[in-house]
Scaffold this active site. Structure first.
Site, mmCIF file in Angstrom:
data_model
loop_
_atom_site.group_PDB
_atom_site.id
_atom_site.type_symbol
_atom_site.label_atom_id
_atom_site.label_comp_id
_atom_site.label_asym_id
_atom_site.label_seq_id
_atom_site.Cartn_x
_atom_site.Cartn_y
_atom_site.Cartn_z
ATOM 1 N N ARG A 159 0.819 -1.225 0.000
ATOM 2 C CA ARG A 159 0.000 0.000 0.000
ATOM 3 C C ARG A 159 0.850 1.270 0.000
ATOM 4 N NH1 ARG A 159 -3.793 -2.964 3.643
ATOM 5 N NH2 ARG A 159 -1.994 -2.956 5.011
ATOM 6 N N ILE A 160 1.852 1.314 0.900
ATOM 7 C CA ILE A 160 2.631 2.557 1.025
ATOM 8 C C ILE A 160 3.565 2.721 -0.179
ATOM 9 C CG2 ILE A 160 4.301 3.834 2.450
ATOM 10 C CD1 ILE A 160 2.963 2.533 4.925
ATOM 11 N N ARG A 180 7.723 -9.330 -4.070
ATOM 12 C CA ARG A 180 7.550 -10.780 -4.216
ATOM 13 C C ARG A 180 6.565 -11.102 -5.338
ATOM 14 N NH1 ARG A 180 6.589 -12.272 1.911
ATOM 15 N NH2 ARG A 180 5.318 -10.457 1.511
ATOM 16 N N THR A 181 5.534 -10.261 -5.471
ATOM 17 C CA THR A 181 4.553 -10.528 -6.529
ATOM 18 C C THR A 181 4.488 -9.344 -7.488
ATOM 19 O OG1 THR A 181 2.851 -9.646 -5.091
ATOM 20 C CG2 THR A 181 3.065 -12.032 -5.128
ATOM 21 N N THR A 239 11.559 5.024 5.479
ATOM 22 C CA THR A 239 10.428 5.385 6.353
ATOM 23 C C THR A 239 9.695 4.121 6.807
ATOM 24 O OG1 THR A 239 8.892 5.663 4.490
ATOM 25 C CG2 THR A 239 10.051 7.635 5.239
ATOM 26 N N ARG A 241 10.991 0.507 8.600
ATOM 27 C CA ARG A 241 11.460 0.138 9.940
ATOM 28 C C ARG A 241 12.981 0.187 9.924
ATOM 29 N NH1 ARG A 241 7.168 1.175 11.601
ATOM 30 N NH2 ARG A 241 5.730 -0.152 12.779
ATOM 31 N N GLU A 270 15.555 2.769 18.115
ATOM 32 C CA GLU A 270 14.940 4.059 18.446
ATOM 33 C C GLU A 270 14.781 4.203 19.956
ATOM 34 O OE1 GLU A 270 11.338 4.371 16.154
ATOM 35 O OE2 GLU A 270 12.429 4.079 14.291
ATOM 36 N N HIS A 288 10.896 9.378 13.591
ATOM 37 C CA HIS A 288 9.797 8.440 13.273
ATOM 38 C C HIS A 288 8.441 9.160 13.178
ATOM 39 C CE1 HIS A 288 8.498 3.940 13.592
ATOM 40 N NE2 HIS A 288 7.692 4.620 12.801
ATOM 41 N N GLY A 290 6.489 9.180 10.242
ATOM 42 C CA GLY A 290 5.768 8.752 9.032
ATOM 43 C C GLY A 290 4.274 9.037 9.054
HETATM 44 C C1 GLV Z 1 4.191 3.294 12.196
HETATM 45 O O1 GLV Z 1 5.376 3.276 12.092
HETATM 46 C C2 GLV Z 1 3.338 2.212 11.817
HETATM 47 O O2 GLV Z 1 3.803 1.080 11.569
HETATM 48 O O3 GLV Z 1 2.128 2.440 11.781
#
Ligand code: GLV
Length: 326
Positions: A159-160, A180-181, A239, A241, A270, A288, A290
């Site tokens: 999605r992101i 992967r797909t 952005t 992990r 973190e 962090h 995002g």
């Molecule tokens: C934030 O970092 C999340 O995974 O929603």
């Protein structure tokens, strides 16, 4: 009345939702803006029917056992749930929920804030101005790299990743992705995106941004070999992990100028940042952020609350990760 424990201070919308469903007395929290110390956490979760969890707290077997057998749900206020030991929860029959979807666009926006900042050196430039070092316009002052018309590489096209790719159209960019797909032909066309193998992604991207979840397979997906394989003009973003990137290797690549710059929102330990990375002028570093818009954090808190409400009312929580326990 159920017993709901919230591991730290959350947006008001989350409290309001839970209080409207069960009354304010059902809720207790470690209402401070810092991670709950582990010993305090063990005491606070004892007897909880539901834990509203934040990614700063590890949710593992010790926490589930400290809560007790009545624990019915752990709702993580994040899309990522690498802070949760899902197998340990599943073993105990505890559903874990997350907050997917609502933070996609906000996180993609922040990714673009970092792309532009790292490419055009705006962090460095701001420090320069505030330090009183700007004396005149200069043809050679703080030159960055262009974003327009370049190639955006995305590792992990969920999605992101797709939301970040969609914004690239406005910059006339070509998108390469490794996933992967494969996306459908329609989606590839809409995003101007081409599936490539990992070495090609490393070699051809002008801007490279991972958007995969953190799993054993993606831990340190980007380390010395990968930075070496990239263009020395590449702008590298993270952005997702922190542990997806080997922070020491990133700092070294930035210091050697084997990459141009980096825009980093997430870190391996973190809130600690590798001391060598902190020294890099060519890195833009954020704490962090995002999903950190008022509206999105409010929605995330509401969704986490809704998952708790559903479970405690005997309904299926809408965002259950380990649905096999239901
Ligand atoms: C934030 O970092 C999340 O995974 O929603």
């Amino acid at each position: 009345m159920p017993n709901i424990f919230i591991t730290r201070h959350i947006p008001q919308a989350g409290y309001d939702r839970l209080a409207a469903a069960f009354g304010p007395d059902a809720i207790s929290s470690f209402d401070e803006d810092r991670a709950t110390p582990r010993d305090v956490l063990f005491k606070c979760v004892a007897g909880a029917d539901a834990i509203f969890a934040i990614l700063t707290e590890k949710m593992d077997a010790e926490v589930f056992d400290a809560a007790g057998p009545q624990l019915k749900v752990v709702a993580n206020m994040a899309v990522g749930y690498d802070n949760v030991d899902v197998p340990a929860a599943t073993e105990r029959g505890i559903p874990i929920t997350n907050t997917p979807g609502v933070l996609t666009e906000t996180t993609a926006d922040l990714t673009w804030a970092l792309i532009l900042a790292a490419a055009r050196r705006t962090g460095e430039a701001e420090r320069f101005v505030r330090a009183g070092n700007w004396h005149s316009w200069s043809p050679t002052l703080l030159l960055g790299v262009d974003v327009y018309d370049k190639t955006l590489g995305i590792y992990g096209m969920g999605r992101i990743g797709k939301a970040v790719a969609r914004r690239a159209a406005g910059f006339g960019m070509k998108v390469l992705y490794h996933n992967r797909t494969r996306l459908s032909t329609e989606e590839e066309q809409a995003l101007n995106a081409t599936l490539v193998d990992f070495p090609t992604l490393l070699k051809e991207s002008d801007i490279l941004s991972p958007h995969c979840p953190l799993t054993p397979d993606t831990r340190h997906a980007f380390s010395t070999n990968e930075f070496t394989a990239m263009k020395d003009s590449v702008v590298f973003i993270n952005t997702t992990r922190g542990p997806v990137v080997d922070e020491a290797a990133l700092a070294q690549a930035l210091q050697n100028h084997s990459i141009f710059s980096a825009g980093i929102d997430v870190f391996e330990e973190e809130p600690t940042i590798h001391p060598e990375l902190l020294k890099c002028e060519n890195a833009v570093l954020l704490p962090h952020l995002g999903s950190a818009s008022e509206a999105t954090r409010g929605r995330m808190a509401t969704i986490a609350a809704d998952n708790i409400i559903a479970r405690l009312n005997g309904d299926t929580p809408p965002n259950c990760i380990n649905a096999e326990v239901l």
